[in-house]
Design a protein around this motif. Structure first.
Motif: not given
Length: 599
Positions: A531-533, A544-549
């Motif tokens: 995950h990115w934070a 958000p997961m979509e952006i994190s991906l």
């Protein structure tokens, strides 16, 4: 129609012999409908459009990289090239004042004349392809024809009389047959047809011309888009050089173009041209190969050379030349999956060095740069050059097909798992000396970087064997290790026979992971979710997961790179080297971090 073709060929030869003032290009032919149906307001509007276009191009002629050549062809009572390609724009304006409307509308014949006009200049240089005499950022830019008409074409067997040929099913079919035949010639040469309708335009044929040649239909009020097209083409190709993906650009990508300085009025045109040239690189020019050039052949394995200036695009690894993109440049697919174009000629720069270094597979079934021979389901006689000849993979499709280049330079798609068939199989690099897939009689030598010697293999095929094999990021020559073997995830060494068996099994059961799943790295008995934070007001929040991906994929490609993302309604530039992201609007800077968590 044969008569018109012969007349057009005469015009092409005339163009070759002309010593008119010319720029470096690109080239455009204005194809003007001077038939009787255009008489009056339509004709005046057409001439106004043509003059506006020429004057607009003249204004751009002061740019150092753009000096567009324009020619004029007509179809009507006079169907011919009335002025061959030139950048003497005042002469072209004078020519327009001499035209008058009369006669039928043999549109297909006019298109042949326009084609002859464009090919006349290209044929002057014997080294250059007839349709690719101008390049922008190393990308060949083909000619264009701008057709200005009311669209009321007549059958091309009519060469005289008024433009009042009866319209019925037979004449309509004849026009479409001849028009499609003409379009084929444009498709072969890569030329694009753009149309401007005047008056009460019959658009059917004009739209067909545009669609089949990757052109576009414009209204008289959109002439400025045609004027700016060469400039927009330069911008689009420049963005391709910066690895902008136009195929999946979306609204966020368009916003990025605006931030990069593309005017709002030009964004859609830049995207359209970017999509077109991205497709051209992949399909038409991607696997092209010139024979008599002082460059490494397609299929050669390379590393960065002494003139390298592209930071970490190659991730310090080897790659495979998959195309000649010009007479001094090549396209390389690096083993890290990045792709770009590079100068590779003593005439320009030695940005690459040929190496004798095999493609090492990790979890892939097969990849660009792998060596192959005919497999158990081979059914193509000796098109590989005979038993024992080794080819190099240039492309791998999701359908289980692979594009292979053989030593003869012949290229073809073969099944590698498609429908359960293996027409080719992996070949052990250790059994093959030299860079496989190179030309039998051509030794590339930069003059001061590589030396090569010819050696006859046991099957009689000639291979090129570089005596130096690998270059460091500083351009130093070192010896490549030949001890590397594909290994499984548990570090067990695999033979080529093991790999081929494994691939046959995996191909039957392999499924594609969905992009909406979390990015996972496999470890014994554990799955790691990334995950990115970002840090805001002293607290960390998950992206958000979509952006994190998307961030994780970009990070995997280049850990020192960056990516543009949309977050909280603003556009941010995330830098992986600094682990910070900056808002393009407010200039706010926030820390980011990459977190791994066990599932």
């Amino acid at each position: 129609m044969e008569t018109w073709k012969n007349m057009a060929d005469v015009e092409r030869l005339v163009g070759m012999g002309k010593k008119t003032k010319q720029g470096i290009g690109p080239d455009t032919c204005l194809l003007l409908d001077t038939s009787g149906s255009m008489e009056g307001a339509n004709f005046e509007e057409m001439i106004t459009i043509a003059k506006t276009f020429i004057k607009g191009i003249a204004d751009y002629a002061t740019a150092p990289d753009l000096s567009e050549n324009i020619g004029i062809a007509t179809f009507g009572e006079q169907t011919r090239v009335v002025h061959h390609l030139t950048n003497d724009y005042s002469k072209l304006l004078e020519t327009l004042d001499l035209l008058s409307p009369a006669g039928p509308s043999p549109m297909s014949a006019g298109l042949y004349m326009a084609l002859a006009c464009c090919l006349g200049r290209a044929s002057l240089n014997k080294k250059m392809s007839k349709a690719e005499h101008t390049t922008i950022h190393r990308i060949p830019v083909t000619f264009r024809v701008i057709l200005i008409s009311d669209g009321k074409g007549t059958p091309d067997i009519v060469s005289s009389g008024e433009d009042d040929f009866p319209v019925n099913l037979e004449t309509t079919v004849m026009k479409h047959i001849w028009l499609n035949e003409t379009i084929t010639h444009f498709e072969k040469r890569g030329g694009a047809i753009y149309c401007v309708g005047v008056g009460d335009t019959q658009t059917e044929m004009m739209e067909e011309l545009c669609n089949k040649t990757h052109g576009k239909m414009y209204s008289p009020g959109e002439v400025h888009k045609l004027i700016h097209m060469s400039d927009n083409t330069t911008k689009a190709i420049g963005l391709l050089d910066r690895n902008v993906d136009f195929e999946n650009i979306g609204e966020l990508g368009k916003m990025k173009l605006r931030l990069l300085g593309i005017p709002e009025s030009n964004v859609d045109e830049v995207v359209r041209l970017g999509e077109y040239y991205q497709e051209q690189i992949k399909e038409r020019h991607y696997f092209r190969e010139f024979i008599d050039v002082d460059m490494p052949p397609v299929g050669a394995r390379v590393r960065r050379g002494p003139d390298w200036k592209y930071e970490n695009q190659d991730q310090n690894g080897p790659g495979t030349i998959v195309a000649h993109t010009g007479f001094t440049s090549v396209c390389v697919v690096w083993d890290c999956e990045n792709t770009n174009r590079y100068q590779c000629s003593p005439e320009t720069a030695i940005e690459l060095l040929v190496v004798d270094e095999p493609r090492i597979l990790k979890e892939e079934l097969i990849a660009v740069g792998c060596l192959v021979v005919r497999g158990e389901h081979w059914r193509y006689d000796d098109e590989d050059g005979g038993v024992g000849n080794v080819g190099v993979v240039l492309d791998v499709l999701e359908s289980g097909m692979t594009l292979v280049r053989w030593p003869s330079t012949h290229k073809k798609l073969y099944k590698y798992g498609s429908e359960g068939f293996f027409e080719v199989k992996l070949c052990d690099p250790k059994t093959v000396r030299g860079t496989v897939g190179q030309l039998k009689t051509h030794v590339w030598d930069s003059g001061n970087v590589l030396e090569a010697e010819l050696s006859e293999s046991s099957e009689g095929a000639t291979a090129i064997i570089p005596t130096t094999t690998k270059a460091t990021s500083k351009g130093e020559i070192i010896e490549a290790s030949d001890k590397r073997k594909p290994k499984s995830l548990d570090n067990k060494e695999w033979t080529i026979e093991d790999m081929n068996k494994r691939n046959s099994q995996l191909r039957k059961t392999k499924t594609t992971e969905s992009d909406d799943q979390a990015v996972k790295s496999q470890k014994p008995n554990t799955q790691m979710i990334v995950h990115w934070a970002y840090k805001k007001e002293d607290s960390w929040s998950k992206i958000p997961m979509e952006i994190s991906l998307k961030m994780e994929k970009a990070y995997g490609r280049n850990k020192q790179g960056s990516i543009i993302v949309e977050l909280e309604g603003n556009i941010w530039k995330a830098s992986f080297s600094e682990m910070k992201m900056k808002c393009e609007k407010t200039r706010t800077v926030m820390d980011i971090q990459r977190k791994e968590a066990s599932e």
